[in-house]
Design a protein around this motif. Structure first.
Motif, PDB file in Angstrom:
ATOM      1  N   LYS A 206       0.771  -1.020   0.084  1.00 58.11           N
ATOM      2  CA  LYS A 206       0.121  -0.066   0.160  1.00 58.11           C
ATOM      3  C   LYS A 206       0.911   1.197   0.054  1.00 58.11           C
ATOM      4  N   ILE A 207       2.239   1.191   0.797  1.00 59.88           N
ATOM      5  CA  ILE A 207       2.958   2.490   1.063  1.00 59.88           C
ATOM      6  C   ILE A 207       3.534   2.652  -0.435  1.00 59.88           C
ATOM      7  N   ALA A 208       3.719   1.816  -1.093  1.00 55.41           N
ATOM      8  CA  ALA A 208       4.317   1.662  -2.511  1.00 55.41           C
ATOM      9  C   ALA A 208       3.462   2.303  -3.558  1.00 55.41           C
TER      10      ALA A 208
ATOM     11  N   VAL B  10       5.263  -6.245 -10.083  1.00 57.86           N
ATOM     12  CA  VAL B  10       5.931  -5.839  -9.049  1.00 57.86           C
ATOM     13  C   VAL B  10       6.081  -7.152  -8.012  1.00 57.86           C
ATOM     14  N   VAL B  11       6.843  -7.182  -7.208  1.00 62.37           N
ATOM     15  CA  VAL B  11       7.039  -8.254  -6.117  1.00 62.37           C
ATOM     16  C   VAL B  11       7.382  -7.497  -4.727  1.00 62.37           C
ATOM     17  N   VAL B  12       6.566  -8.164  -3.724  1.00 62.65           N
ATOM     18  CA  VAL B  12       6.969  -7.545  -2.381  1.00 62.65           C
ATOM     19  C   VAL B  12       8.273  -8.166  -2.071  1.00 62.65           C
ATOM     20  N   ASP B  13       9.165  -7.768  -1.724  1.00 61.61           N
ATOM     21  CA  ASP B  13      10.579  -8.469  -1.373  1.00 61.61           C
ATOM     22  C   ASP B  13      10.953  -8.058   0.141  1.00 61.61           C
ATOM     23  N   HIS B  14      11.601  -9.162   0.719  1.00 60.25           N
ATOM     24  CA  HIS B  14      12.154  -8.846   1.860  1.00 60.25           C
ATOM     25  C   HIS B  14      13.393  -8.008   1.750  1.00 60.25           C
TER      26      HIS B  14
ATOM     27  N   GLY C 270      -3.670   0.923  -8.859  1.00 55.68           N
ATOM     28  CA  GLY C 270      -3.100  -0.319  -9.729  1.00 55.68           C
ATOM     29  C   GLY C 270      -1.590   0.095 -10.188  1.00 55.68           C
ATOM     30  N   LYS C 271      -0.917   1.014  -9.560  1.00 49.05           N
ATOM     31  CA  LYS C 271       0.523   1.432 -10.066  1.00 49.05           C
ATOM     32  C   LYS C 271       1.519   1.539  -8.725  1.00 49.05           C
ATOM     33  N   TYR C 272       2.538   0.731  -8.931  1.00 48.09           N
ATOM     34  CA  TYR C 272       3.597   0.794  -7.843  1.00 48.09           C
ATOM     35  C   TYR C 272       4.921   1.413  -8.108  1.00 48.09           C
ATOM     36  N   LYS C 273       5.567   1.858  -7.187  1.00 44.97           N
ATOM     37  CA  LYS C 273       6.919   2.356  -7.458  1.00 44.97           C
ATOM     38  C   LYS C 273       7.887   1.425  -6.898  1.00 44.97           C
ATOM     39  N   CYS C 274       8.919   1.133  -7.789  1.00 46.23           N
ATOM     40  CA  CYS C 274       9.770   0.152  -7.339  1.00 46.23           C
ATOM     41  C   CYS C 274      11.229   0.728  -6.825  1.00 46.23           C
ATOM     42  N   ALA C 275      11.303   0.346  -5.558  1.00 49.17           N
ATOM     43  CA  ALA C 275      12.125   0.572  -4.474  1.00 49.17           C
ATOM     44  C   ALA C 275      13.877   0.853  -5.164  1.00 49.17           C
ATOM     45  N   LYS C 276      14.032   0.164  -6.369  1.00 50.26           N
ATOM     46  CA  LYS C 276      15.564  -0.114  -6.668  1.00 50.26           C
ATOM     47  C   LYS C 276      15.419   1.006  -8.107  1.00 50.26           C
TER      48      LYS C 276
ATOM     49  N   PHE D   6      10.168  -4.770   4.347  1.00 52.73           N
ATOM     50  CA  PHE D   6       9.784  -5.084   2.938  1.00 52.73           C
ATOM     51  C   PHE D   6       9.938  -4.015   2.056  1.00 52.73           C
ATOM     52  N   GLN D   7      10.125  -4.219   0.824  1.00 50.53           N
ATOM     53  CA  GLN D   7      10.110  -3.292  -0.329  1.00 50.53           C
ATOM     54  C   GLN D   7       9.480  -3.881  -1.557  1.00 50.53           C
ATOM     55  N   ILE D   8       8.990  -2.953  -2.343  1.00 53.93           N
ATOM     56  CA  ILE D   8       8.449  -3.253  -3.511  1.00 53.93           C
ATOM     57  C   ILE D   8       9.367  -3.216  -4.777  1.00 53.93           C
ATOM     58  N   LEU D   9       9.787  -4.262  -5.376  1.00 52.46           N
ATOM     59  CA  LEU D   9      10.635  -4.345  -6.526  1.00 52.46           C
ATOM     60  C   LEU D   9       9.813  -4.634  -7.821  1.00 52.46           C
ATOM     61  N   CYS D  10      10.312  -4.209  -9.002  1.00 51.32           N
ATOM     62  CA  CYS D  10       9.854  -4.680 -10.373  1.00 51.32           C
ATOM     63  C   CYS D  10      10.537  -6.040 -10.495  1.00 51.32           C
TER      64      CYS D  10
END
Length: 114
Positions: free
Chosen positions: A32-34, A55-59, A39-45, A87-91
């Motif tokens: 939710k934070i990302a 996207v993937v929810v990554d540890h 329907g659009k999410y920002k990749c943390a990388k 957690f972080q959201i990554l493509c």
């Protein structure tokens, strides 16, 4: 008639814990934070915007340590069920790159221990 070799508790339990972790509230909160819009999410990388299937929810810290490998079920569960800031959201591309790097380090460290 051949009998099947019994699975170890670890081998049986880990896939079930992984599946259960998808319902962990802090994991969903991280997604939710990302979210930047519906329907659009920002990749943390790479900071690019992606759809929900991209996207993937990554540890942030690997569930299985790259230095020590699997230690015990208690450590595994604690790492798997971390808080939102773990957690972080990554493509998918960035997640695959991170996972490959971790796997290479894990394998390298396993050989050093032997």
């Amino acid at each position: 008639m051949k009998t099947k070799k019994p699975q170890s508790l670890k081998t049986w339990l880990i896939p079930k814990l992984r599946r259960l972790s998808f319902m962990w509230p802090p994991r969903n909160e991280a997604k939710k934070i990302a979210r930047v819009e519906r329907g659009k999410y920002k990749c943390a990388k790479c900071n690019n915007i992606f759809g929900p299937n991209e996207v993937v929810v990554d540890h942030i810290n690997p569930v299985v340590s790259v230095e020590e490998g699997f230690t015990n079920l208690g450590d595994y569960v604690e790492s798997l069920f971390c808080q939102t800031d773990g957690f972080q959201i990554l493509c998918i591309a960035d997640h695959d790159t991170k996972t490959l790097a971790e796997d290479i380090l894990r394998e390298k460290n396993k050989k050093v221990k032997k």
